[in-house]
Design a protein around this motif. Structure first.
Motif, mmCIF file in Angstrom:
data_model
loop_
_atom_site.group_PDB
_atom_site.id
_atom_site.type_symbol
_atom_site.label_atom_id
_atom_site.label_comp_id
_atom_site.label_asym_id
_atom_site.label_seq_id
_atom_site.Cartn_x
_atom_site.Cartn_y
_atom_site.Cartn_z
ATOM 1 N N THR A 37 11.059 -92.593 39.165
ATOM 2 C CA THR A 37 12.224 -92.771 38.237
ATOM 3 C C THR A 37 11.543 -92.213 37.158
ATOM 4 O O THR A 37 10.258 -91.891 36.941
ATOM 5 C CB THR A 37 12.573 -94.146 37.969
ATOM 6 O OG1 THR A 37 11.166 -94.893 37.629
ATOM 7 C CG2 THR A 37 12.956 -95.164 39.211
ATOM 8 N N PHE A 38 12.502 -92.051 36.034
ATOM 9 C CA PHE A 38 11.909 -91.372 34.689
ATOM 10 C C PHE A 38 10.899 -92.089 34.143
ATOM 11 O O PHE A 38 9.790 -91.702 33.418
ATOM 12 C CB PHE A 38 13.134 -91.267 33.780
ATOM 13 C CG PHE A 38 13.960 -89.828 34.223
ATOM 14 C CD1 PHE A 38 13.396 -88.555 34.262
ATOM 15 C CD2 PHE A 38 15.227 -90.329 34.496
ATOM 16 C CE1 PHE A 38 14.500 -87.693 34.601
ATOM 17 C CE2 PHE A 38 16.018 -89.148 34.746
ATOM 18 C CZ PHE A 38 15.538 -87.979 34.762
ATOM 19 N N ASP A 39 10.830 -93.531 34.262
ATOM 20 C CA ASP A 39 10.128 -94.388 33.653
ATOM 21 C C ASP A 39 8.781 -94.496 34.511
ATOM 22 O O ASP A 39 7.532 -95.002 33.838
ATOM 23 C CB ASP A 39 10.600 -95.750 33.684
ATOM 24 C CG ASP A 39 11.642 -95.674 32.588
ATOM 25 O OD1 ASP A 39 11.870 -95.238 31.504
ATOM 26 O OD2 ASP A 39 12.764 -96.573 32.932
ATOM 27 N N ASP A 40 8.675 -93.915 35.642
ATOM 28 C CA ASP A 40 7.200 -93.845 36.473
ATOM 29 C C ASP A 40 6.560 -92.745 35.972
ATOM 30 O O ASP A 40 5.231 -92.898 36.218
ATOM 31 C CB ASP A 40 7.497 -93.782 37.905
ATOM 32 C CG ASP A 40 8.060 -94.922 38.544
ATOM 33 O OD1 ASP A 40 8.028 -96.077 37.874
ATOM 34 O OD2 ASP A 40 8.697 -94.774 39.802
ATOM 35 N N LEU A 90 15.423 -85.838 38.581
ATOM 36 C CA LEU A 90 16.523 -85.286 37.902
ATOM 37 C C LEU A 90 17.753 -85.305 38.849
ATOM 38 O O LEU A 90 18.803 -85.582 38.811
ATOM 39 C CB LEU A 90 16.291 -83.797 37.090
ATOM 40 C CG LEU A 90 17.525 -83.368 36.472
ATOM 41 C CD1 LEU A 90 18.101 -84.197 35.605
ATOM 42 C CD2 LEU A 90 16.992 -82.038 35.743
ATOM 43 N N ALA A 91 17.212 -84.585 39.966
ATOM 44 C CA ALA A 91 18.335 -84.545 41.233
ATOM 45 C C ALA A 91 19.156 -85.885 41.484
ATOM 46 O O ALA A 91 20.114 -85.837 41.566
ATOM 47 C CB ALA A 91 17.569 -83.732 42.210
ATOM 48 N N LYS A 92 18.140 -86.777 41.495
ATOM 49 C CA LYS A 92 18.595 -88.005 42.120
ATOM 50 C C LYS A 92 19.523 -88.626 40.953
ATOM 51 O O LYS A 92 20.670 -89.298 41.375
ATOM 52 C CB LYS A 92 17.495 -89.135 42.411
ATOM 53 C CG LYS A 92 16.542 -88.831 43.453
ATOM 54 C CD LYS A 92 15.580 -89.864 43.733
ATOM 55 C CE LYS A 92 14.407 -89.854 42.819
ATOM 56 N NZ LYS A 92 13.392 -90.878 43.388
ATOM 57 N N ALA A 93 19.071 -88.623 39.794
ATOM 58 C CA ALA A 93 19.919 -89.095 38.541
ATOM 59 C C ALA A 93 21.227 -88.228 38.480
ATOM 60 O O ALA A 93 22.106 -89.186 38.368
ATOM 61 C CB ALA A 93 19.180 -88.863 37.441
ATOM 62 N N ALA A 111 20.733 -92.387 34.240
ATOM 63 C CA ALA A 111 19.305 -92.271 33.728
ATOM 64 C C ALA A 111 18.450 -93.128 34.654
ATOM 65 O O ALA A 111 17.334 -92.958 34.685
ATOM 66 C CB ALA A 111 19.140 -92.617 32.379
ATOM 67 N N LYS A 112 19.253 -94.109 35.474
ATOM 68 C CA LYS A 112 18.210 -94.858 36.313
ATOM 69 C C LYS A 112 18.723 -94.810 37.875
ATOM 70 O O LYS A 112 19.560 -95.671 38.108
ATOM 71 C CB LYS A 112 18.372 -96.340 35.866
ATOM 72 C CG LYS A 112 17.433 -96.476 34.444
ATOM 73 C CD LYS A 112 17.454 -97.970 34.168
ATOM 74 C CE LYS A 112 16.370 -97.879 33.031
ATOM 75 N NZ LYS A 112 16.444 -99.051 32.107
#
Ligand SMILES: [Zn+2]
Length: 601
Positions: free
Chosen positions: A14-17, A58-61, A72-73
């Motif tokens: 994730t973006f936070d990782d 980004l693709a997952k998001a 975003a999550k």
């Protein structure tokens, strides 16, 4: 059981990782939340900094099925998210620019792009190493980029943005990925190891992080290799083994020889290393790294984290070595090694080049520090080497005029007048029960050689050129001539050495001895030893180097107490110039002999 490499198993999800790219992650999150997602992105950065991971996140998001719009999550659990993670989602197409350089692939991409995504909201093309595409392929890609269908997103990644056509660059939103900070990498490695239930020294993780030079992927593959080698604990030694790094004693020995200007020892050490099967390049890199560490140790606090040294003994040894060189010499040595490493790559005669570099460093150090050079010179001359000719001693024209402690030859001639404590039959030094300063002064060199005989030669080197100044309440104050202030400050920085010397003196003299240094400029004006300890004189009495280029004629101040013959005749100067040591200094510093003082025989 197959082993999945860490880089894959611990890819950020994730973006936070994402480690070390918070700025990029935040901007992308903001864009998604503000519904401002661009059609095409260009992720620029060196290898292993997280470009592909970020592209997948980004693709997952954009396509996460748990939410009804981009998020975003991303959930990381839905079909789409899982497929993207595994790199086989039908709507997220990964193309490796390096292996699909042809225009055909891109044409195919263009045709497929027309069709709506099968499951997700967008058809997403992730093109890795996009700069590797052929010009034809670039042009085809450009056409799609110019008029992209609403449902298509491009995420391109490159390590060389300068190779990408400006027309493409202008259609992308560009993100520059930073090299990941060593600290961030080390922390991430630590987290992973905790998950793996493995242990490692922090210092090892820092070292790996630094070796990876900002690339998490490189750090993780190093760690993978270490894990496969280890049978439990991960250590620096294991890493050295993996990298083929020379053992630290070997490098320490070599650097010591260089620092001591001991050419033969240095060359023998090189031979030893090569016989152990080390490659010249590894040896060179290790040597360069060692000089770098010495430079850091010289200039940073003792416990600096800028050097990766877990072994306490090695660290102490290196701290000692750091004092053998000045910064200029270390910088010089690092440069010499750099040139060497470059030359070794292209030359068939690596070994001679390597040896020549070692000779350069060994010889250059001798000349790098004028003060040390002069000390060395005087050390040589105070040794009873050529007694028949007398030892001409150059003296600074501006040196204080105090009668200087005499070199060994002179002290020895005086010893005959007092009761000889040196019993030649027993070959033992017998000190008197009551010590006084006269005895200590007259017997100083004998006392020191007694210490030397007891195997403490290295200690004696520190005080060889000193002279006892006073002896009070078991405290022996010694002084150095102003020219020897280098030696004095060296000793001042080493209270342990002072203590050891005190101990050695106590051994020889048969009673407790506290060793103390006279302040700079304290001069031996009172042979009875009543000179006050701690006397200071202003800095301006700091002497000039012994031989000064363009030195002015004799100053008035010092002439009064100068021994007769203060102005040497041309013959005497010529004679002095016959001395190889003096000639050396003259060649290097370009000075003139202004004053000659002879040691008596
Ligand atoms: Zn999902």
């Amino acid at each position: 059981m197959s082993y999945t490499v860490l880089a894959r198993r611990y890819r950020s999800e994730t973006f936070d990782d994402v480690v070390g790219q918070q700025a990029v992650a935040q901007t992308l999150k903001n864009a998604i939340e503000g519904d401002r997602v661009a059609h095409a992105y260009l992720f620029n950065g060196t290898r292993g900094v997280g470009k592909t991971s970020m592209a997948r996140i980004l693709a997952k998001a954009l396509n996460c099925l748990t939410f009804d719009k981009p998020t975003a999550k991303p959930c990381c659990k839905c079909e789409s998210c899982i497929a993207v993670n595994e790199g086989n989602d039908i709507d997220v197409i990964e193309i490796d620019g390096a292996s699909n350089t042809g225009v055909d692939h891109i044409r195919e991409l263009r045709q497929n792009a027309i069709y709506r995504p099968a499951r997700g909201r967008f058809k997403i093309y992730i093109i890795d190493e996009v700069h590797m595409l052929s010009t034809g392929a670039f042009n085809a890609l450009l056409k799609t980029l110019e008029e992209p269908p609403e449902h298509v997103k491009f995420i391109m990644a490159t390590t060389e943005p300068n190779k990408i056509l400006p027309t493409i660059l202008s259609r992308c939103q560009r993100f520059d990925f930073r090299n990941i900070q060593a600290n961030d990498i080390a922390n991430h490695l630590k987290k992973i190891l905790t998950d793996e239930k493995m242990e490692a020294e922090d210092i090892l993780l820092r070292r790996i992080a630094r070796l990876a030079r900002g690339s998490m992927r490189d750090a993780l593959s190093l760690l993978d290799q270490l894990l496969s080698m280890s049978d439990g604990k991960l250590t620096l030694e294991l890493l050295d083994e993996l990298l083929g790094t020379p053992r630290s004693e070997l490098i320490i020995g070599l650097v010591e020889a260089i620092g001591q200007n001991n050419l033969s020892a240095a060359l023998i050490q090189v031979d030893k290393a090569l016989q152990e099967g080390l490659a010249l390049e590894q040896l060179g890199q290790a040597l360069q790294g060692h000089f770098r560490d010495l430079m850091i140790l010289r200039n940073c606090p003792d416990d600096t984290e800028l050097v990766d040294l877990s072994d306490k003994t090695v660290r102490e040894k290196m701290a000692e070595q750091a004092k053998m060189f000045d910064d200029a010499a270390l910088v010089y040595n690092i440069t010499v090694m750099e040139e060497l490493l470059r030359a070794v790559k292209t030359s068939g005669s690596g070994r001679p080049l390597f040896e020549a570099a070692v000779v350069r460093m060994t010889v250059s150090e001798r000349f790098s520090d004028t003060k040390a050079l002069i000390e060395q010179l005087q050390q040589l001359q105070s040794a009873p080497a050529s007694p028949s000719r007398g030892n001409p001693v150059t003296q600074s024209q501006s040196a204080p005029a105090a009668p200087a402690p005499r070199p060994a030859a002179l002290v020895k001639s005086e010893t005959k007048k007092v009761s000889d404590p040196f019993n030649s039959e027993k070959k033992q030094f017998t000190p008197p029960e009551t010590l006084d300063i006269e005895f200590l002064q007259q017997q100083w060199q004998n006392i020191l050689s007694e210490i030397e005989k007891r195997g403490k030669k290295s200690l004696v080197a520190f005080v060889q050129l000193s002279q006892p100044l006073s002896w009070e309440e078991q405290t022996l104050t010694i002084q150095f001539r102003p020219e020897q202030n280098g030696m004095r400050s060296l000793l001042q920085d080493r209270p342990e050495q002072m203590q050891e010397i005190g101990g050695a003196l106590a051994d020889v003299l048969g009673q407790p001895v506290q060793l103390c240094l006279a302040s700079v400029g304290a001069v031996d004006t009172n042979r009875s030893g009543k000179t006050a300890r701690g006397k200071t004189t202003p800095d301006k009495t700091e002497p000039e180097p012994a031989i000064m280029p363009q030195a002015k004629p004799e100053p008035k101040a010092s002439s009064a107490k100068m021994p007769p013959g203060a102005k040497p005749s041309q013959t005497e100067i010529n004679e002095a110039m016959q001395e190889p040591q003096i000639r050396n200094v003259q060649e290097i510093l370009g000075g003139k002999v202004r004053h000659i003082e002879r040691g008596k025989n």
